[in-house]
Design a protein around this motif. Structure first.
Motif, short mmCIF file in Angstrom:
data_model
loop_
_atom_site.label_atom_id
_atom_site.label_comp_id
_atom_site.label_asym_id
_atom_site.label_seq_id
_atom_site.Cartn_x
_atom_site.Cartn_y
_atom_site.Cartn_z
N ALA A 53 0.81 -1.22 0.00
CA ALA A 53 0.00 0.00 0.00
C ALA A 53 0.84 1.27 0.00
O ALA A 53 0.37 2.33 -0.42
CB ALA A 53 -0.93 0.00 1.22
N TRP A 54 2.11 1.16 0.46
CA TRP A 54 2.94 2.35 0.61
C TRP A 54 3.78 2.64 -0.63
O TRP A 54 4.63 3.53 -0.61
CB TRP A 54 3.81 2.21 1.86
N ALA A 55 3.51 1.93 -1.72
CA ALA A 55 4.20 2.24 -2.97
C ALA A 55 3.71 3.59 -3.50
O ALA A 55 2.54 3.95 -3.32
CB ALA A 55 3.92 1.15 -4.01
N PRO A 56 4.58 4.35 -4.16
CA PRO A 56 4.14 5.63 -4.73
C PRO A 56 3.25 5.40 -5.94
O PRO A 56 3.45 4.46 -6.70
CB PRO A 56 5.47 6.30 -5.13
N PHE A 57 2.25 6.26 -6.09
CA PHE A 57 1.47 6.26 -7.33
C PHE A 57 1.13 7.69 -7.68
O PHE A 57 0.84 8.51 -6.82
CB PHE A 57 0.23 5.37 -7.21
N HIS A 58 1.18 7.97 -8.98
CA HIS A 58 1.07 9.35 -9.45
C HIS A 58 -0.34 9.72 -9.84
O HIS A 58 -0.77 10.85 -9.69
CB HIS A 58 2.00 9.56 -10.66
N LYS A 59 -1.10 8.74 -10.35
CA LYS A 59 -2.46 9.00 -10.82
C LYS A 59 -3.42 8.00 -10.18
O LYS A 59 -3.09 6.83 -10.01
CB LYS A 59 -2.54 8.85 -12.34
N PRO A 60 -4.64 8.44 -9.85
CA PRO A 60 -5.62 7.50 -9.31
C PRO A 60 -6.13 6.57 -10.40
O PRO A 60 -6.09 6.89 -11.59
CB PRO A 60 -6.74 8.41 -8.79
N SER A 61 -6.60 5.41 -9.98
CA SER A 61 -7.17 4.47 -10.93
C SER A 61 -8.47 5.02 -11.51
O SER A 61 -9.13 5.86 -10.91
CB SER A 61 -7.44 3.13 -10.25
N SER A 62 -8.82 4.53 -12.68
CA SER A 62 -10.08 4.92 -13.31
C SER A 62 -11.25 4.47 -12.44
O SER A 62 -11.21 3.43 -11.80
CB SER A 62 -10.18 4.28 -14.70
N THR A 63 -12.31 5.26 -12.45
CA THR A 63 -13.47 4.94 -11.62
C THR A 63 -14.11 3.61 -11.99
O THR A 63 -14.77 2.98 -11.16
CB THR A 63 -14.54 6.04 -11.72
N GLU A 64 -13.91 3.13 -13.22
CA GLU A 64 -14.52 1.86 -13.62
C GLU A 64 -13.94 0.68 -12.85
O GLU A 64 -14.53 -0.41 -12.84
CB GLU A 64 -14.36 1.63 -15.12
N SER A 79 4.24 -2.08 -9.98
CA SER A 79 5.53 -2.76 -9.83
C SER A 79 6.19 -2.39 -8.51
O SER A 79 6.78 -3.25 -7.84
CB SER A 79 6.46 -2.40 -10.99
N ALA A 80 6.08 -1.12 -8.13
CA ALA A 80 6.63 -0.69 -6.85
C ALA A 80 5.90 -1.38 -5.69
O ALA A 80 6.53 -1.77 -4.70
CB ALA A 80 6.53 0.83 -6.70
N ALA A 81 4.59 -1.56 -5.82
CA ALA A 81 3.83 -2.26 -4.78
C ALA A 81 4.31 -3.71 -4.66
O ALA A 81 4.46 -4.24 -3.56
CB ALA A 81 2.34 -2.22 -5.11
N ILE A 82 4.56 -4.35 -5.80
CA ILE A 82 5.06 -5.72 -5.78
C ILE A 82 6.42 -5.79 -5.11
O ILE A 82 6.67 -6.68 -4.29
CB ILE A 82 5.12 -6.30 -7.21
N GLN A 83 7.31 -4.87 -5.44
CA GLN A 83 8.64 -4.89 -4.81
C GLN A 83 8.52 -4.70 -3.30
O GLN A 83 9.23 -5.37 -2.53
CB GLN A 83 9.53 -3.80 -5.42
N ASN A 84 7.62 -3.82 -2.87
CA ASN A 84 7.40 -3.68 -1.43
C ASN A 84 7.00 -5.01 -0.80
O ASN A 84 7.47 -5.39 0.27
CB ASN A 84 6.29 -2.65 -1.16
N MET A 85 6.10 -5.73 -1.48
CA MET A 85 5.64 -7.02 -0.96
C MET A 85 6.77 -8.04 -0.92
O MET A 85 6.91 -8.80 0.05
CB MET A 85 4.48 -7.54 -1.81
N LEU A 86 7.60 -8.06 -1.95
CA LEU A 86 8.72 -9.00 -1.98
C LEU A 86 9.70 -8.73 -0.85
O LEU A 86 10.20 -9.66 -0.20
CB LEU A 86 9.43 -8.93 -3.33
N LEU A 87 9.98 -7.45 -0.60
CA LEU A 87 10.89 -7.11 0.50
C LEU A 87 10.27 -7.45 1.85
O LEU A 87 10.95 -7.95 2.76
CB LEU A 87 11.26 -5.63 0.43
#
Length: 213
Positions: free
Chosen positions: A45-56, A135-143
Motif C-alpha cells: 500500500a505504501w508504494a508511490p502512485f502518481h495517478k488514481p485508478s479509473s473509476t470503472e 511494480s513498486a507495490a510488488i517490490q514492497n511485498m517481496l521485500l
C-alpha cells in the motif's frame, strides 16, 4: 534502533531478496500464516502512485491505487492447481501451486481506451505510470516477504493470467495481471528449488548508472 542500524538492516533485506522457484509434485501440508501474508500485502500500500485508478475499477474495491491484490492460502492454491490439472496444464505453475504457502495475484488497472484498439491497453503515459506504481507495490511485498523469512517468486503468470483463471478467482477481466507472487516456506521437505538465472548478471553499478555533469 539507531538510524544507521535501520539503513543497514534495510540494505541487507534488499540484498537478501532473491527469486526462488519451489516445486513440489504433490501438495505440501496446508499452512498459511495469514497475519504475516496480510502484513506483506499491506506493505504494498505504501508504494508511490502518481495517478488514481479509473473509476470503472472501483466498483468491487474502492481504493484509488492503480493495483489490486488477491490472496490465496495454501488450500486455495491446491484447489487452483487441481483445476489447472483438470484442463491439461502440466507446467511448473502446477508444481509451484503445490509448494506455495500463499499466492498473491497482483493486477494493474489500465485506463479505458479512448479509441478502437485490439491491444489489451493503450500505450499512454498514465498507463505506464500505473504499471510502474503496481511494480513498486510488488517490490514492497517481496521485500516484506523477505523480512518475514519467506522465499518468494515473482511470476509473470503463465496460465494464471488466462481468462478462465480470472473467472475461477472472481478477478475482473478488465484488470491485467502484473505479478503472481508465490510465497514458499523455507523449510519444506521433498521439493525442488531453482534460483533466478540473472541474479549475478546485473553487472557492477558503473555498467548501468552514472553521474551527469
Amino acid at each position: 534502533m539507531q538510524s544507521a542500524d535501520k539503513v543497514a538492516a534495510l540494505d541487507e533485506i534488499i540484498r537478501q531478496r532473491r527469486t526462488l522457484k519451489v516445486l513440489a509434485n504433490e501438495p505440501l501440508p496446508e499452512t498459511t500464516p495469514r497475519e504475516l501474508v496480510n502484513e506483506i500485502i499491506a506493505a504494498g500500500a505504501w508504494a508511490p502512485f502518481h495517478k488514481p485508478s479509473s473509476t470503472e475499477h472501483r466498483s468491487q474495491m474502492s481504493s484509488f491505487v492503480p493495483w489490486r491484490a488477491y490472496a490465496l492460502d495454501a488450500g486455495a492454491c491446491h484447489r487452483l492447481r487441481q483445476k489447472l490439472i483438470n484442463v491439461g496444464d502440466d507446467t511448473k505453475i502446477v508444481q509451484m501451486l503445490a509448494a506455495a504457502t500463499a499466492l498473491i495475484q497482483v493486477t494493474w488497472l489500465p485506463n479505458p481506451p479512448k479509441g478502437a484498439t485490439d491491444a489489451p491497453f493503450e500505450a499512454t503515459l498514465e498507463n505506464m505510470e500505473h504499471i510502474a506504481a503496481a511494480s513498486a507495490a510488488i517490490q514492497n511485498m517481496l521485500l516484506a516477504a523477505t523480512a518475514r523469512s519467506f522465499e518468494s517468486y515473482w511470476s509473470s503468470g503463465g496460465a494464471l493470467r488466462e481468462t478462465q483463471v480470472f473467472d475461477w478467482l472472481a478477478i475482473p477481466q478488465k484488470e491485467i495481471l502484473l505479478g503472481a507472487i508465490f510465497l514458499f516456506p523455507t523449510d519444506a521437505d521433498g521439493v525442488e528449488t531453482a534460483t533466478g538465472k540473472l541474479r549475478e548478471k546485473r553487472g557492477p553499478i558503473e555498467s548501468w548508472a552514472k553521474w551527469l555533469t
